[in-house]
Design an enzyme around this catalytic site. Structure first.
Site, PDB file in Angstrom:
ATOM      1  N   TYR A   1       0.830  -1.209   0.000  1.00  0.00           N
ATOM      2  CA  TYR A   1       0.000   0.000   0.000  1.00  0.00           C
ATOM      3  C   TYR A   1       0.860   1.253   0.000  1.00  0.00           C
ATOM      4  CZ  TYR A   1       1.211   0.665   4.897  1.00  0.00           C
ATOM      5  OH  TYR A   1       1.906   0.861   6.065  1.00  0.00           O
TER       6      TYR A   1
ATOM      7  N   TYR B   1      -7.745   7.365  12.665  1.00  0.00           N
ATOM      8  CA  TYR B   1      -7.049   7.752  13.892  1.00  0.00           C
ATOM      9  C   TYR B   1      -7.723   8.914  14.622  1.00  0.00           C
ATOM     10  CZ  TYR B   1      -3.445   4.637  12.199  1.00  0.00           C
ATOM     11  OH  TYR B   1      -2.768   3.527  11.759  1.00  0.00           O
TER      12      TYR B   1
ATOM     13  N   PHE C   1       2.190   9.510   3.780  1.00  0.00           N
ATOM     14  CA  PHE C   1       2.539   9.343   5.191  1.00  0.00           C
ATOM     15  C   PHE C   1       3.114   7.957   5.492  1.00  0.00           C
ATOM     16  CE2 PHE C   1      -2.017   8.207   5.055  1.00  0.00           C
ATOM     17  CZ  PHE C   1      -1.995   6.959   5.650  1.00  0.00           C
ATOM     18  N   ASP C   2       2.893   6.993   4.588  1.00  0.00           N
ATOM     19  CA  ASP C   2       3.466   5.667   4.826  1.00  0.00           C
ATOM     20  C   ASP C   2       3.372   4.851   3.544  1.00  0.00           C
ATOM     21  OD1 ASP C   2       4.674   3.612   6.177  1.00  0.00           O
ATOM     22  OD2 ASP C   2       2.852   2.887   7.136  1.00  0.00           O
TER      23      ASP C   2
ATOM     24  N   ILE D   1      -6.983  -0.462  11.565  1.00  0.00           N
ATOM     25  CA  ILE D   1      -8.010   0.555  11.792  1.00  0.00           C
ATOM     26  C   ILE D   1      -9.336   0.077  11.183  1.00  0.00           C
ATOM     27  CG2 ILE D   1      -6.414   2.506  11.961  1.00  0.00           C
ATOM     28  CD1 ILE D   1      -7.011   3.153   9.040  1.00  0.00           C
TER      29      ILE D   1
ATOM     30  N   PHE E   1      -5.730   5.002   1.040  1.00  0.00           N
ATOM     31  CA  PHE E   1      -4.834   3.859   0.871  1.00  0.00           C
ATOM     32  C   PHE E   1      -5.019   3.299  -0.538  1.00  0.00           C
ATOM     33  CE2 PHE E   1      -5.470   4.082   5.435  1.00  0.00           C
ATOM     34  CZ  PHE E   1      -4.202   3.845   5.942  1.00  0.00           C
TER      35      PHE E   1
END
Length: 500
Positions: free
Chosen positions: A212, A268, A222-223, A242, A285
Site C-alpha cells: 500500500y 485515527y 505518510f506511509d 483501523i 490507501f
C-alpha cells in the site's frame, strides 16, 4: 484619523458626509490615495465647526481608501486552482480542514493558519464560522484553492474582532482545502483494477498480504509498504487494523488494486497518529492485494490433465519422481525442478516436503498434471523460507513422472508373503554360521528379483540394503549372527511387551 487610531467609516451619497467628501470619495478604489480640496459651500459653509473649523474655510483632505462594501454585496468567490478529479464537494455539516491567509481589503494581514503550522479544523454550516466562511467553503473540492471576499455583515460587522479586524471591515481569505469528511461517512471504495478471474473474495477472518501507499487527501505520503520492501500482513475484520481498513479490504480479490478512502472516525480520529497523520485526517490507501488465505484452508487442487485408464495412484510412503514450478500468487517465480538435471524425488509421508505439497501429490497417476494452491500453514508458515516470504500462499504446477510402491513407515524391506521359517539358514549362503554384508546383500537382492519382497523405494537401493545390514549387525563387527538377526515385526512386538 491617524491621531485617533481608528479609521473613518460611513455611507457615501446619503447625506451623512459633507457634500465635498460625498463627491470626492466617488469612484475611488481600495488603496487609492486622493488629495481633496473642498470649498466652504461644499464643506461647513459660513458656520464652520466651533473651535475647530472657521467659517468659510476651504478644507484639504489627504484620503486613502481602505475598504468598500455595499449592503447588497454578496460573497466574491474566485477559484484559483482546482484538482482534475473531484468526486465530492463540501456540504453543510461536513468537517473541513483548511489552510488560509486572512487579510483586510487593503492587503493588511490579520491571521494565517500557516504561521501556526496547523490547519483550521471545523464544521461547516453549523454556526462555528462567520457566515461568509460558512458559505464560501461550500462546493469546494479537496485540494482546491479559493479567494473569498467577505463583506462585514457576513463577517464581524460593526464591532470587528479584537485589535486585528476593525469595525465594518471586509475580509479576504485565501483558502486551501486540505480535506473534509462528514461524521456520517463510511469507507469509500474505488476499484482501480480487478482481475478477470476472481474465484474467491476475502472475508472476515482471512489473512491478507498487501502492499500500500498511504496518503492524505492533499497527496502527502505518510506511509508506504513499498519503502520497506515488505508486504503488510494481517487478519481482516478482527480489529488488528483501523476499522476503515478492516472494512475496506472486505471482498478483495488476489491481484486486485483498490483505493480505500477512510474518514477519521474510522481511522485515527481527532488525535491523529505520530508526526505524519494530523488529527481528523482523511486517509487514502492505494492497496495491491498479493494474496490471502484462511487458517482453515486446505490445499486447493486443480487437475489440469489426467491420463485415461488411470488405475494406480500414489499413496502414503510411495516413492515418486515429479517435476514442479513454484511461484507466489502474484506470479513471482520461486523454484523449478526444470532448473536441475533430474526430476524431484521424494517418499510421500517422510516429511521431506511441505505438508501441502505432500498431500497435493497423493492420489495422482503417472503423467497427471495438477495446480496446487498451498496456504502458508501447510507451506512455510509465518517465517517463510529462503526466497519465500512469511505467510505466503504458494502455487505449484506439478507433473508426476513415475511412482514406486512404498513400504510402511520405519521399514526398509517388507515381505510379500510370510518370511521363511529358517531365515538365518537361508541367508547364510556358505553355511559358516555368520552372514557378512556381501551374503546379506545377495540374499535380499534375490528376494526382490523373485518378487518375494520389496525394498523401500529409493534412488540408491545399495544404500537401503547397507542400512538394513547395519541395523541387524547389532555389535557392528561386520557380520550378523543368528542371535542378532530379527524381523522388524518381531522387534516391534518386543517393544510393545517392554512398554507393557
Amino acid at each position: 484619523s491617524y491621531d485617533r487610531g481608528a479609521t473613518v467609516a460611513g455611507v457615501v451619497g446619503v447625506g451623512r458626509l459633507i457634500t465635498g467628501m460625498d463627491r470626492g470619495l466617488q469612484g475611488m478604489c481600495v488603496n487609492e490615495r486622493r488629495h481633496l480640496i473642498v470649498p466652504p459651500h461644499l464643506g461647513y459653509g459660513s458656520i464652520g465647526v466651533a473651535g475647530l473649523i472657521p467659517p468659510d474655510a476651504t478644507l484639504y483632505f489627504d484620503v486613502i481608501m481602505l475598504d468598500i462594501w455595499n449592503k447588497n454585496d454578496k460573497l466574491q468567490i474566485t477559484t484559483l486552482s482546482k484538482p482534475e478529479r473531484c468526486n465530492r464537494t463540501v456540504e453543510n455539516s461536513d468537517f473541513v480542514r483548511y489552510h488560509y491567509n486572512g487579510t483586510l481589503l487593503d492587503g493588511t494581514p490579520f491571521d494565517s493558519s500557516y504561521s501556526k503550522d496547523s490547519t483550521y479544523d471545523t464544521y461547516v454550516g453549523t454556526g462555528w464560522l462567520i457566515k461568509g466562511m460558512d458559505q464560501g467553503l461550500l462546493g469546494m473540492c479537496a485540494g482546491e484553492k479559493r479567494s473569498i471576499i467577505i463583506p462585514p455583515f457576513l463577517a464581524y460587522g460593526e464591532k470587528g474582532y479584537g485589535t486585528v479586524i476593525p469595525p465594518q471591515a471586509s475580509l479576504v481569505f485565501s483558502v486551501l482545502l486540505v480535506d473534509f469528511h462528514n461524521p456520517k461517512d463510511g469507507v469509500f471504495l474505488e476499484h482501480l483494477e480487478v482481475p478477470e478471474s476472481c474465484k474467491r473474495r476475502a472475508v472476515t477472518g482471512d489473512f491478507v498480504r498487501y502492499h500500500y501507499n498511504g496518503t492524505l487527501m492533499d497527496g502527502t505520503l505518510f506511509d508506504s509498504s513499498y519503502s520497506r520492501n515488505h508486504t503488510y500482513n494481517t487478519y481482516i475484520g478482527k480489529g488488528y487494523i483501523i476499522p476503515g481498513m478492516d472494512q475496506g479490504l472486505q471482498g478483495v480479490c488476489v491481484g486486485e488494486r483498490r483505493r480505500v478512502v477512510v474518514p477519521p472516525h474510522l481511522a485515527y480520529g481527532e488525535n491523529g497518529a505520530g508526526d505524519k497523520i494530523p488529527g481528523s485526517a482523511v486517509l487514502i490507501f492505494d492497496v495491491h492485494i498479493i494474496d490471502f488465505h484462511n487458517p482453515a484452508d486446505p490445499v486447493e487442487i486443480e487437475t489440469v490433465y489426467r491420463p485415461e485408464g488411470c488405475n494406480v495412484t500414489t499413496r502414503d510412503r510411495d516413492f515418486i519422481r515429479y517435476h514442479y514450478n513454484c511461484s507466489l500468487l502474484d506470479g513471482t517465480r520461486l523454484y523449478s525442478s526444470h532448473d536441475y538435471e533430474k526430476p524431484q524425488e521424494v517418499t510421500l509421508g517422510a516429511n521431506k516436503v511441505i505438508e501441502g505439497l505432500n498431500s497435493g501429490l497423493l492420489n495422482m497417476c503417472a503423467g497427471e498434471r495438477r495446480v496446487l494452491i498451498i496456504p502458508p500453514h501447510l507451506g512455510h508458515g509465518e517465517s517463510g523460507a529462503r526466497g519465500v516470504p512469511g505467510s505466503a500462499v504458494l502455487r505449484f504446477e506439478v507433473e508426476l513422472i513415475s511412482m514406486e510402491e512404498g513400504v510402511p513407515e520405519g521399514y526398509l524391506f517388507i515381505w510379500h508373503g510370510d518370511p521363511p521359517a529358517n531365515l538365518f539358514e537361508q541367508m547364510d549362503l556358505n553355511k559358516d554360521g555368520e552372514i557378512p554384508a556381501e551374503e546379506f546383500s545377495t540374499f535380499i537382492k534375490t528376494q526382490v528379483a523373485e518378487g518375494k519382497g520389496r525394498l523401500m523405494p529409493s534412488s540408491d537401493p545399495e544404500k537401503v540394503i547397507a542400512d538394513m545390514f547395519r541395523n541387524q549387525d547389532r555389535n557392528q563387527d561386520g557380520k550378523i549372527t543368528s542371535e542378532e538377526l530379527k524381523l522388524k515385526s518381531d522387534e516391534d512386538q518386543e517393544k510393545i511387551h517392554e512398554e507393557l
